[in-house]
Motif scaffolding. Structure first.
Motif, PDB file in Angstrom:
ATOM      1  N   SER A  31      -2.340   2.657  19.355  1.00 43.50           N
ATOM      2  CA  SER A  31      -2.045   3.719  20.316  1.00 43.50           C
ATOM      3  C   SER A  31      -1.892   5.005  19.514  1.00 43.50           C
ATOM      4  CB  SER A  31      -0.748   3.403  21.080  1.00 43.50           C
ATOM      5  OG  SER A  31       0.386   3.607  20.239  1.00 43.50           O
ATOM      6  N   PRO A  32      -1.748   6.151  20.185  1.00 41.26           N
ATOM      7  CA  PRO A  32      -1.506   7.388  19.429  1.00 41.26           C
ATOM      8  C   PRO A  32      -0.195   7.358  18.652  1.00 41.26           C
ATOM      9  CG  PRO A  32      -2.250   7.882  21.652  1.00 41.26           C
ATOM     10  CD  PRO A  32      -1.957   6.416  21.628  1.00 41.26           C
ATOM     11  N   ASP A  33       0.674   6.390  18.974  1.00 38.16           N
ATOM     12  CA  ASP A  33       1.998   6.353  18.365  1.00 38.16           C
ATOM     13  C   ASP A  33       2.211   5.226  17.361  1.00 38.16           C
ATOM     14  OD1 ASP A  33       2.897   8.521  20.021  1.00 38.16           O
ATOM     15  OD2 ASP A  33       3.081   7.088  21.669  1.00 38.16           O
ATOM     16  N   PHE A  34       1.427   4.151  17.450  1.00 39.70           N
ATOM     17  CA  PHE A  34       1.683   3.002  16.583  1.00 39.70           C
ATOM     18  C   PHE A  34       0.401   2.456  15.987  1.00 39.70           C
ATOM     19  CE2 PHE A  34       2.336  -1.471  15.541  1.00 39.70           C
ATOM     20  CZ  PHE A  34       3.424  -1.342  14.682  1.00 39.70           C
ATOM     21  N   ALA A  35       0.497   2.102  14.698  1.00 34.13           N
ATOM     22  CA  ALA A  35      -0.657   1.574  13.970  1.00 34.13           C
ATOM     23  C   ALA A  35      -0.181   0.558  12.938  1.00 34.13           C
ATOM     24  CB  ALA A  35      -1.417   2.707  13.286  1.00 34.13           C
ATOM     25  N   PHE A  36      -1.156  -0.174  12.392  1.00 27.48           N
ATOM     26  CA  PHE A  36      -0.827  -1.179  11.380  1.00 27.48           C
ATOM     27  C   PHE A  36      -1.904  -1.149  10.311  1.00 27.48           C
ATOM     28  CE2 PHE A  36       0.351  -5.192   9.493  1.00 27.48           C
ATOM     29  CZ  PHE A  36       1.705  -5.297   9.771  1.00 27.48           C
ATOM     30  N   ILE A  37      -1.478  -1.185   9.062  1.00 25.01           N
ATOM     31  CA  ILE A  37      -2.392  -1.102   7.938  1.00 25.01           C
ATOM     32  C   ILE A  37      -2.303  -2.382   7.116  1.00 25.01           C
ATOM     33  CG2 ILE A  37      -0.823  -0.035   6.241  1.00 25.01           C
ATOM     34  CD1 ILE A  37      -3.119   1.963   5.619  1.00 25.01           C
ATOM     35  N   GLY A  77      -9.277   2.219  -4.937  1.00 22.71           N
ATOM     36  CA  GLY A  77      -8.311   1.717  -3.968  1.00 22.71           C
ATOM     37  C   GLY A  77      -7.486   2.839  -3.361  1.00 22.71           C
ATOM     38  N   MET A  78      -7.085   3.796  -4.174  1.00 20.45           N
ATOM     39  CA  MET A  78      -6.309   4.924  -3.661  1.00 20.45           C
ATOM     40  C   MET A  78      -7.126   5.752  -2.683  1.00 20.45           C
ATOM     41  SD  MET A  78      -3.610   6.611  -3.291  1.00 20.45           S
ATOM     42  CE  MET A  78      -2.570   5.689  -4.442  1.00 20.45           C
ATOM     43  N   GLN A  79      -8.412   5.929  -2.935  1.00 25.92           N
ATOM     44  CA  GLN A  79      -9.250   6.673  -1.994  1.00 25.92           C
ATOM     45  C   GLN A  79      -9.364   5.935  -0.661  1.00 25.92           C
ATOM     46  OE1 GLN A  79     -12.940   8.556  -3.612  1.00 25.92           O
ATOM     47  NE2 GLN A  79     -12.263   7.731  -5.586  1.00 25.92           N
ATOM     48  N   LEU A  80      -9.477   4.626  -0.724  1.00 23.02           N
ATOM     49  CA  LEU A  80      -9.497   3.819   0.501  1.00 23.02           C
ATOM     50  C   LEU A  80      -8.191   3.993   1.263  1.00 23.02           C
ATOM     51  CD1 LEU A  80     -10.919   0.205  -0.029  1.00 23.02           C
ATOM     52  CD2 LEU A  80     -11.372   1.732   1.896  1.00 23.02           C
ATOM     53  N   TRP A  81      -7.085   3.878   0.536  1.00 23.15           N
ATOM     54  CA  TRP A  81      -5.756   4.006   1.140  1.00 23.15           C
ATOM     55  C   TRP A  81      -5.609   5.363   1.822  1.00 23.15           C
ATOM     56  CZ3 TRP A  81      -1.558   1.115   2.190  1.00 23.15           C
ATOM     57  CH2 TRP A  81      -0.340   1.772   2.441  1.00 23.15           C
ATOM     58  N   GLN A  82      -6.020   6.419   1.148  1.00 27.89           N
ATOM     59  CA  GLN A  82      -5.883   7.771   1.704  1.00 27.89           C
ATOM     60  C   GLN A  82      -6.745   7.945   2.948  1.00 27.89           C
ATOM     61  OE1 GLN A  82      -6.849  10.032  -1.830  1.00 27.89           O
ATOM     62  NE2 GLN A  82      -4.702  10.155  -2.477  1.00 27.89           N
ATOM     63  N   ALA A  83      -7.922   7.339   2.963  1.00 30.98           N
ATOM     64  CA  ALA A  83      -8.780   7.420   4.150  1.00 30.98           C
ATOM     65  C   ALA A  83      -8.123   6.718   5.331  1.00 30.98           C
ATOM     66  CB  ALA A  83     -10.146   6.807   3.851  1.00 30.98           C
ATOM     67  N   ALA A  84      -7.517   5.560   5.071  1.00 27.21           N
ATOM     68  CA  ALA A  84      -6.848   4.818   6.135  1.00 27.21           C
ATOM     69  C   ALA A  84      -5.650   5.599   6.658  1.00 27.21           C
ATOM     70  CB  ALA A  84      -6.406   3.449   5.622  1.00 27.21           C
ATOM     71  N   MET A  85      -4.847   6.142   5.761  1.00 27.55           N
ATOM     72  CA  MET A  85      -3.661   6.898   6.169  1.00 27.55           C
ATOM     73  C   MET A  85      -4.055   8.157   6.940  1.00 27.55           C
ATOM     74  SD  MET A  85      -0.912   5.229   5.315  1.00 27.55           S
ATOM     75  CE  MET A  85       0.415   6.449   5.244  1.00 27.55           C
ATOM     76  N   SER A  86      -5.159   8.764   6.573  1.00 24.96           N
ATOM     77  CA  SER A  86      -5.633   9.954   7.293  1.00 24.96           C
ATOM     78  C   SER A  86      -6.021   9.598   8.724  1.00 24.96           C
ATOM     79  CB  SER A  86      -6.822  10.565   6.555  1.00 24.96           C
ATOM     80  OG  SER A  86      -7.349  11.666   7.271  1.00 24.96           O
ATOM     81  N   GLY A  88       0.057  10.671  12.087  1.00 25.03           N
ATOM     82  CA  GLY A  88       0.882  10.892  13.267  1.00 25.03           C
ATOM     83  C   GLY A  88       1.457   9.633  13.868  1.00 25.03           C
ATOM     84  N   CYS A  89       0.962   8.473  13.460  1.00 22.92           N
ATOM     85  CA  CYS A  89       1.453   7.197  13.992  1.00 22.92           C
ATOM     86  C   CYS A  89       2.644   6.689  13.182  1.00 22.92           C
ATOM     87  CB  CYS A  89       0.361   6.130  13.927  1.00 22.92           C
ATOM     88  SG  CYS A  89      -1.065   6.429  14.982  1.00 22.92           S
ATOM     89  N   ASN A  90       3.458   5.898  13.831  1.00 23.31           N
ATOM     90  CA  ASN A  90       4.380   5.036  13.105  1.00 23.31           C
ATOM     91  C   ASN A  90       3.547   3.864  12.603  1.00 23.31           C
ATOM     92  OD1 ASN A  90       6.590   3.677  12.064  1.00 23.31           O
ATOM     93  ND2 ASN A  90       7.338   2.967  14.043  1.00 23.31           N
ATOM     94  N   ILE A  91       3.442   3.700  11.289  1.00 26.87           N
ATOM     95  CA  ILE A  91       2.545   2.717  10.702  1.00 26.87           C
ATOM     96  C   ILE A  91       3.355   1.563  10.125  1.00 26.87           C
ATOM     97  CG2 ILE A  91       0.663   2.329   9.083  1.00 26.87           C
ATOM     98  CD1 ILE A  91       0.329   5.417   8.986  1.00 26.87           C
ATOM     99  N   GLY A  92       2.952   0.340  10.459  1.00 25.89           N
ATOM    100  CA  GLY A  92       3.563  -0.845   9.881  1.00 25.89           C
ATOM    101  C   GLY A  92       2.630  -1.499   8.888  1.00 25.89           C
ATOM    102  N   LEU A  93       3.199  -2.300   7.997  1.00 23.12           N
ATOM    103  CA  LEU A  93       2.393  -3.098   7.083  1.00 23.12           C
ATOM    104  C   LEU A  93       3.200  -4.291   6.605  1.00 23.12           C
ATOM    105  CD1 LEU A  93       3.433  -2.703   3.892  1.00 23.12           C
ATOM    106  CD2 LEU A  93       2.176  -0.582   4.068  1.00 23.12           C
ATOM    107  N   ASP A  94       2.479  -5.305   6.124  1.00 26.71           N
ATOM    108  CA  ASP A  94       3.063  -6.426   5.395  1.00 26.71           C
ATOM    109  C   ASP A  94       2.466  -6.400   4.006  1.00 26.71           C
ATOM    110  OD1 ASP A  94       4.938  -8.248   6.785  1.00 26.71           O
ATOM    111  OD2 ASP A  94       3.366  -8.314   8.301  1.00 26.71           O
ATOM    112  N   GLY A  95       3.258  -5.958   3.037  1.00 23.67           N
ATOM    113  CA  GLY A  95       2.765  -5.853   1.674  1.00 23.67           C
ATOM    114  C   GLY A  95       3.493  -6.810   0.753  1.00 23.67           C
TER     115      GLY A  95
END
Length: 286
Positions: free
Chosen positions: A63-69, A84-93, A97-104
């Motif tokens: 949604s415009p408010d929630f995402a998962f990486i 890897g950092m370039q990939l990460w930055q593309a995903a974050m871009s 604006g979203c609240n982003i979750g992850l399992d790292g």
């Protein structure tokens, strides 16, 4: 000089990325490419160097408010070079604006914190063996475990909505209807009070999710989900470590912890009913 190119994956390319994940020991399901892709067809990114696919990441905007990486992987021979950092930055871009979750992995918590993620709780992967413990303990439940296909989808979606901070109906429908899987619900007086899905993976089977309104309902569901598996087959369950009853529940099935992730968010931790989550859906897409 060749440069890194990052673009959206096709569903077929997601299958390729899942084969990389299998090599890494992530043990994906047999049909994860088809089901995961429905979560966000724009949310799977592929990194190419000199025309060769070298890495991937999932950036699912629910949604415009929630995402998962997640699903963050660079082929071993290309690591340590900044790709890897370039990939990460593309995903974050894409998820801005979203609240982003992850399992790292726990060892990377400090790096995720640099990107604004804060620890919410740990998730623990448990592994068990079919037939090691008698799962058919008697219970006093009045309802019944039934095939999820006999339950109206609207009832499933209403129940599922409490366990995720955004709508994901297209993904959930595909998830419960996927091949090489069994989806069951616990129903009492027409009300869904729990459900679970078990799917075949590269190794053994994963129960994901397992949501239930009580410990007895969860026990009834896991017993039914594993009832027809070959004796000795491995099965897995990813449990929020903060839900102590769920941890004890897994151990009660003679399951052993084999892996742990850090669930993190960039903003406020969503108010999910963790005391009813006995198994999360996916480390890759939430």
């Amino acid at each position: 000089m060749a440069e890194l190119h990052i673009r959206k994956m096709t569903q077929e390319e997601l299958g390729l990325a899942l084969s990389w994940a299998a090599i890494e020991g992530w043990n994906p399901g047999l049909h994860d490419a088809k089901t995961y892709f429905l979560a966000d067809p724009n949310g799977f990114l592929l990194a190419e160097f000199d025309g060769k696919a070298i890495g991937c990441i999932s950036a699912i905007k629910y949604s415009p408010d929630f995402a998962f990486i997640g699903f963050y992987l660079v082929k071993p021979e290309f690591r340590g070079q900044g790709y890897g950092m370039q990939l990460w930055q593309a995903a974050m871009s894409y998820l801005s604006g979203c609240n982003i979750g992850l399992d790292g992995v726990a060892a990377q918590q400090a790096n995720y914190q640099k990107s604004g993620f804060q620890l919410a709780y740990a998730n623990v992967r448990f592994q068990g063996e079919v037939g090691l413990v008698n799962a058919d303990k008697p219970n006093k439940l009045k309802g019944a475990v039934v095939p999820l296909g006999t339950v109206p989808l609207s009832s499933l979606f209403t129940y599922e909505n409490a366990f995720f901070p955004a709508d994901r109906t297209a993904f959930v429908q595909a998830w419960v209807e996927q091949d090489d899987a069994n989806a069951l619900a616990y129903v009492d007086e027409g009300s869904v009070q729990g459900y679970g899905v078990i799917r075949q993976c590269q190794t053994g089977y994963k129960i994901a999710p397992l949501f239930a309104d009580s410990l007895e309902i969860a026990r009834s569901l896991i017993a039914a989900l594993t009832a027809d598996l070959p004796k000795g087959a491995a099965f897995f369950l990813d449990v929020p470590a903060c839900h102590q009853d769920a941890v004890l529940f897994a151990k009660g099935f003679a399951m052993e912890p084999v892996f742990e992730t850090a669930r993190m968010y960039t903003q406020t931790q969503p108010a999910l009913p963790l005391n009813r989550i006995y198994g999360v859906t996916s480390f890759e897409i939430g």
